[in-house]
Design a protein around this motif. Structure first.
Motif, PDB file in Angstrom:
ATOM      1  N   ASP A   1       2.946  -5.939  -2.403  1.00  0.00           N
ATOM      2  CA  ASP A   1       2.065  -7.017  -2.996  1.00  0.00           C
ATOM      3  C   ASP A   1       2.708  -7.735  -3.920  1.00  0.00           C
ATOM      4  N   VAL A   2       2.472  -8.933  -4.375  1.00  0.00           N
ATOM      5  CA  VAL A   2       3.015  -9.983  -5.274  1.00  0.00           C
ATOM      6  C   VAL A   2       1.769 -10.519  -6.160  1.00  0.00           C
ATOM      7  N   ILE A   3       1.884 -10.218  -7.252  1.00  0.00           N
ATOM      8  CA  ILE A   3       0.811 -10.801  -8.032  1.00  0.00           C
ATOM      9  C   ILE A   3       1.190 -11.614  -9.346  1.00  0.00           C
ATOM     10  N   PRO A   4       0.610 -12.673  -9.266  1.00  0.00           N
ATOM     11  CA  PRO A   4       1.170 -13.781 -10.320  1.00  0.00           C
ATOM     12  C   PRO A   4       0.269 -13.282 -11.656  1.00  0.00           C
ATOM     13  N   LEU A   5       1.071 -13.038 -12.851  1.00  0.00           N
ATOM     14  CA  LEU A   5       0.700 -12.657 -14.093  1.00  0.00           C
ATOM     15  C   LEU A   5       0.587 -13.625 -15.072  1.00  0.00           C
ATOM     16  N   SER A   6       0.259 -13.484 -16.276  1.00  0.00           N
ATOM     17  CA  SER A   6      -0.126 -14.594 -17.329  1.00  0.00           C
ATOM     18  C   SER A   6       1.439 -14.656 -17.802  1.00  0.00           C
ATOM     19  N   GLY A   7       1.758 -15.883 -18.571  1.00  0.00           N
ATOM     20  CA  GLY A   7       3.224 -16.231 -19.237  1.00  0.00           C
ATOM     21  C   GLY A   7       4.118 -16.388 -18.009  1.00  0.00           C
ATOM     22  N   ALA A   8       3.905 -16.667 -16.779  1.00  0.00           N
ATOM     23  CA  ALA A   8       4.692 -17.200 -15.715  1.00  0.00           C
ATOM     24  C   ALA A   8       5.220 -15.853 -15.188  1.00  0.00           C
ATOM     25  N   ARG A   9       5.015 -14.692 -15.582  1.00  0.00           N
ATOM     26  CA  ARG A   9       5.505 -13.341 -15.000  1.00  0.00           C
ATOM     27  C   ARG A   9       4.752 -13.007 -13.678  1.00  0.00           C
ATOM     28  N   VAL A  10       5.465 -12.196 -12.781  1.00  0.00           N
ATOM     29  CA  VAL A  10       5.056 -11.696 -11.615  1.00  0.00           C
ATOM     30  C   VAL A  10       5.172 -10.040 -11.423  1.00  0.00           C
ATOM     31  N   ALA A  11       4.232  -9.727 -10.797  1.00  0.00           N
ATOM     32  CA  ALA A  11       4.327  -8.269 -10.547  1.00  0.00           C
ATOM     33  C   ALA A  11       4.465  -8.289  -9.028  1.00  0.00           C
ATOM     34  N   LEU A  12       5.404  -7.000  -9.096  1.00  0.00           N
ATOM     35  CA  LEU A  12       5.837  -6.633  -7.472  1.00  0.00           C
ATOM     36  C   LEU A  12       5.487  -5.249  -7.422  1.00  0.00           C
ATOM     37  N   VAL A  13       4.769  -4.999  -6.205  1.00  0.00           N
ATOM     38  CA  VAL A  13       4.166  -3.615  -6.020  1.00  0.00           C
ATOM     39  C   VAL A  13       4.615  -3.169  -4.303  1.00  0.00           C
ATOM     40  N   VAL A  14       5.026  -2.122  -4.215  1.00  0.00           N
ATOM     41  CA  VAL A  14       5.068  -1.418  -3.067  1.00  0.00           C
ATOM     42  C   VAL A  14       4.530  -0.077  -3.317  1.00  0.00           C
ATOM     43  N   GLY A  15       3.789   0.437  -2.173  1.00  0.00           N
ATOM     44  CA  GLY A  15       3.250   1.809  -2.233  1.00  0.00           C
ATOM     45  C   GLY A  15       2.982   2.367  -0.654  1.00  0.00           C
ATOM     46  N   ASP A  16       2.636   3.629  -0.756  1.00  0.00           N
ATOM     47  CA  ASP A  16       2.588   4.359   0.456  1.00  0.00           C
ATOM     48  C   ASP A  16       1.638   5.504   0.427  1.00  0.00           C
ATOM     49  N   VAL A  17       0.589   5.444   0.850  1.00  0.00           N
ATOM     50  CA  VAL A  17      -0.379   6.146   1.212  1.00  0.00           C
ATOM     51  C   VAL A  17      -0.191   7.590   2.163  1.00  0.00           C
ATOM     52  N   VAL A  18      -0.172   8.839   1.734  1.00  0.00           N
ATOM     53  CA  VAL A  18       0.017   9.889   2.412  1.00  0.00           C
ATOM     54  C   VAL A  18      -0.903  10.077   3.707  1.00  0.00           C
ATOM     55  N   GLY A  19      -0.590  10.125   5.005  1.00  0.00           N
ATOM     56  CA  GLY A  19      -1.286  10.337   5.975  1.00  0.00           C
ATOM     57  C   GLY A  19      -1.151   9.056   6.782  1.00  0.00           C
ATOM     58  N   HIS A  20      -2.079   9.152   8.213  1.00  0.00           N
ATOM     59  CA  HIS A  20      -1.828   8.174   8.973  1.00  0.00           C
ATOM     60  C   HIS A  20      -3.300   7.520   9.501  1.00  0.00           C
ATOM     61  N   GLY A  21      -3.504   6.577   9.916  1.00  0.00           N
ATOM     62  CA  GLY A  21      -4.920   6.248  10.707  1.00  0.00           C
ATOM     63  C   GLY A  21      -5.717   5.286   9.884  1.00  0.00           C
ATOM     64  N   ILE A  22      -6.873   5.222  10.333  1.00  0.00           N
ATOM     65  CA  ILE A  22      -7.911   4.297   9.439  1.00  0.00           C
ATOM     66  C   ILE A  22      -8.075   4.750   8.453  1.00  0.00           C
ATOM     67  N   HIS A  23      -8.140   5.948   7.973  1.00  0.00           N
ATOM     68  CA  HIS A  23      -8.362   6.646   6.579  1.00  0.00           C
ATOM     69  C   HIS A  23      -7.214   6.100   5.837  1.00  0.00           C
ATOM     70  N   ALA A  24      -6.031   6.267   6.157  1.00  0.00           N
ATOM     71  CA  ALA A  24      -4.990   6.000   5.272  1.00  0.00           C
ATOM     72  C   ALA A  24      -4.981   4.447   5.011  1.00  0.00           C
TER      73      ALA A  24
END
Length: 727
Positions: A386-409
């Motif tokens: 994800d890329v999330i614009p923040l206040s003050g012209a800043r930006v948040a960069l996010v990468v994540g990984d949920v354990v498991g596979h399938g619809i639930h994950a």
């Protein structure tokens, strides 16, 4: 010369042998009438005629020459004929009945000859007893030999059928791919019992729906194979949609779920099962066809057809039974593949819908991203970016990984991504954000543990939900990036001179453990630096470990490319030479900086008189930037924010303007008190300032730092000026 019973029998055999052709014809007519199984197939009919002639000639010759029938060996080909009858599916009872019928006719003819040769009743009786005993013994011995050969052949066929069913279990359904599974069925059939095999599946079933009730039933040709080379026999190509005529055997099989067997007469037959060009099979040489529905778990999925034209043997009931057993196994495999494909497509669609459809507009970084689901054997996972614009012209960069596979994950990933965006909106530092996100994961795990509708195999452990995350905030004003990670692989930085480094960040525990702290680190990223965030599926594979993957990643990122999109492709091509074993998320960000020409700041005294000076500085700066149109709303906003900081905050107080895609106004002070908008009553003297700010700006809010807070507002030309009703 005295006439004895033996001589009388010999003479009777001699007389009957003179008209043996007529006797053979009588026996053939009787067998065609009483045992039609022996005449349906022309080859079996010819074999039966030869068998009758050999037995009658041998038996009459032996009787005529006084040889006991027990000493006469049956014809040499008799055993092979019995085996061929077994292979052609003729029943044992039919073979034995044919022996008895032939014996009865021949014995009747012999007994009819006796009164013509003598009038001695006693002699006729003795001769008759001898004939009955001799012929019965001969037929019993011949039948016993034929039964043994027949049973041996049937046992061989039974063992072959069991071996075929076992081979089908091993070869069909090796993957969860529908096309490959059906092709495995066609390949097995043509290797062992068919010259042409076709498999059609209902198009509605392939699309995840139940069997349609309305006709015509639309099918898709998913597999076919023919033993004929250089001349295709199937007039329908793979993946082609088609229908069968109403009432045809394939249509009946789809409607009733019952298999059928059909014998055709080559080119002269244009019956519904083989209607000629345009309906799937070239009938020019086909003489026998099996039509078997593919049925699994009470649902008809499609129909398979097995035809012969090179093999002269027509299909029998045992062939139909074998085809049913193999088709039943294939149908279960196809249904499993269909269900998996539908579930995977649903999970993949869900996950892609939960990922950002496009990158938001912001000036802090240039971004490029990729998401690749895992191979079909593993299933869709819970990786996200994800890329999330923040206040003050800043930006948040996010990468994540949920354990498991399938619809639930995938669903869990969507909930975590929403939580991250919500926490990012209140401008939490990275380490605090991960702490709150850890609490969210713990609550989700508690919900899963108490949800009776979620099966244990849908989660990694009983009630456990785990995830990793890397959260980074980049400030283009200071060119500083603050990062924190929760059990995630560290990011990689490429400087403008091409140096590639793995950032050494405090590791932090994975999300979902609870009770453990997260630490943030600050890194200077000059303009033009490349920051690479990714999940472990990119660098870890079966053929190499993480260290090897990181080495390959460094090499790929060090290669000069024309754009970030090209860099993404280069990275994926270098590290993923085949379908990944795990989901892969890759996010590349090239940093930009906002220099002194786009940023202006002033330190203000904690004196109400400083408000006027602040308005003047803002007006001058906007004139320098060519933003005179924003002068009025900007002065009002700055006046209100500075006044609140002086009245309710603590020094030091600072005013900052940022000229980005919009005009950003920020007022910082040392107080941690958060201003709140409220509804002022008619005669209240205050309480309308923040209402005015909200009306004049696109967005406004508060972000906290380790020492104090910053109240910010975003002003642009699209903001509407408030209208006030006259008092």
């Amino acid at each position: 010369m005295d006439v004895t019973a033996d001589s009388l029998v010999s003479r009777a055999a001699h007389e009957l042998a003179l008209s043996a052709d007529r006797l053979i014809a009588d026996v053939e007519r009787c067998l065609r009438r009483e045992v039609p199984e022996l005449s349906n197939d022309p080859e079996i009919a010819r074999m039966t005629s030869a068998n009758i002639a050999e037995h009658i000639a041998g038996a009459l010759g032996g009787i005529e020459h006084g040889i006991e029938l027990s000493r006469i060996d049956p014809p040499v080909a008799d055993v092979e004929r019995a085996r061929r009858l077994a292979r052609r599916g003729v029943s044992l009872s039919a073979m034995l009945r044919a022996h008895r019928l032939a014996q009865g006719i021949a014995l009747d003819r012999l007994l009819e000859e006796l009164p013509r040769l003598t009038s001695d009743a006693e002699l006729i009786s003795a001769a008759a007893r001898k004939l009955i005993a001799e012929t019965t013994g001969y037929v019993d011995r011949t039948s016993e030999q034929g039964v043994m050969a027949f049973q041996e052949e049937r046992d061989l066929r039974l063992r072959w059928r069991l071996a075929m069913v076992n081979e089908a279990g091993l070869r069909i359904g090796t993957t969860l791919d529908i096309s490959r599974t059906t092709q495995e069925l066609a390949d097995l059939a043509t290797e062992h019992f068919a010259d042409l095999a076709t498999v059609d599946l209902l198009d509605s079933v392939l699309n995840g729906h139940d069997t349609p009730t309305e006709k015509p039933l639309v099918l898709r040709r998913v597999a076919q194979r023919s033993l004929t080379e250089h001349r295709p026999e199937a007039t329908i190509t793979r993946q082609q949609l088609h229908t069968y005529p109403d009432g045809s055997p394939p249509d009946r099989a789809l409607t009733t779920g019952q298999p059928s067997r059909h014998h055709l007469d080559g080119a002269r037959d244009r019956s519904p099962v083989n209607p000629g060009p345009g309906h799937g099979v070239d009938a020019h040489q086909t003489h026998s066809t099996l039509v078997v529905p593919l049925r699994a778990r009470g649902t008809v999925l499609g129909v398979a057809q097995f035809s012969r034209h090179r093999n002269p043997s027509p299909y029998d009931d045992e062939d139909l039974l074998l085809a049913q057993e193999i088709a039943a196994r294939a149908a279960v495999a196809v249904d499993n593949a269909r269900r998996y494909t539908h579930a995977r497509a649903t999970a993949l669609s869900l996950q892609r819908s939960l990922l950002p459809p496009c990158m938001p507009r912001q000036s802090a970084v240039e971004v490029a991203c990729r998401y690749l689901p895992a191979g079909a054997e593993v299933g869709v996972g819970g990786d996200w970016y994800d890329v999330i614009p923040l206040s003050g012209a800043r930006v948040a960069l996010v990468v994540g990984d949920v354990v498991g596979h399938g619809i639930h994950a995938a669903a869990t990933m969507g909930r975590l991504r929403t939580a991250v965006r919500t926490l990012a909106d209140i401008d939490l530092p990275p380490d605090e954000l991960l702490t709150h996100l850890d609490d969210v994961v713990l609550r989700l795990a508690a919900e899963v543990a108490t949800d009776p509708d979620i099966e244990a195999e849908d989660i990694e452990a009983d009630g456990y939900i785990g995830a990793t995350c890397l959260y980074a905030v980049y400030d283009p004003v200071s060119s500083c990036c603050t990062l924190a990670r929760a059990g995630h692989v560290p990011p990689t930085v490429v400087t403008r001179d091409g140096t590639v480094d793995i950032l050494d960040l405090p590791p932090g525990p994975p999300l979902g453990l609870g009770g453990l702290p997260f630490e943030a680190a600050e890194v200077d990223l000059p303009e033009g630096s490349l920051l690479a965030l990714y999940t472990d599926g990119l660098i870890e594979a079966r053929d190499h470990d993480i260290d090897t993957g990181l080495t390959l990643l460094r090499q790929a990122l060090a290669q000069p490319t024309a754009s970030l999109e090209t860099t993404c492709d280069t990275v994926l091509e270098s590290l993923l030479r085949a379908r990944p074993d795990d989901d892969v998320a890759l996010l590349l960000a090239r940093t930009h900086a906002l220099g002194s020409r786009q940023v202006a700041s002033w330190d203000l005294a904690a004196d109400p008189a400083a408000v006027a000076g602040a308005r003047s500085r803002v007006s001058q700066q906007l004139k320098t930037w060519g933003l005179e149109d924003l002068d009025f709303p900007a002065e009002l906003v700055v006046s209100e924010l500075v006044t609140n900081a002086i009245r309710y905050g603590r020094p030091p107080i600072q005013l900052r303007l940022i000229h980005d895609r919009a005009l950003l106004c920020e007022v910082s002070d040392a107080s941690t008190t958060t201003p709140h908008q409220r509804r002022a009553r008619t005669y209240d003297e205050g309480g309308r300032g923040l209402l005015l700010v909200a009306q004049l700006t696109e967005r406004w809010g508060t972000r906290h730092a380790r020492h104090g807070k910053t109240v910010w507002a975003e002003v642009n030309e699209s903001a509407d000026f408030p209208t006030f009703a006259p008092v």
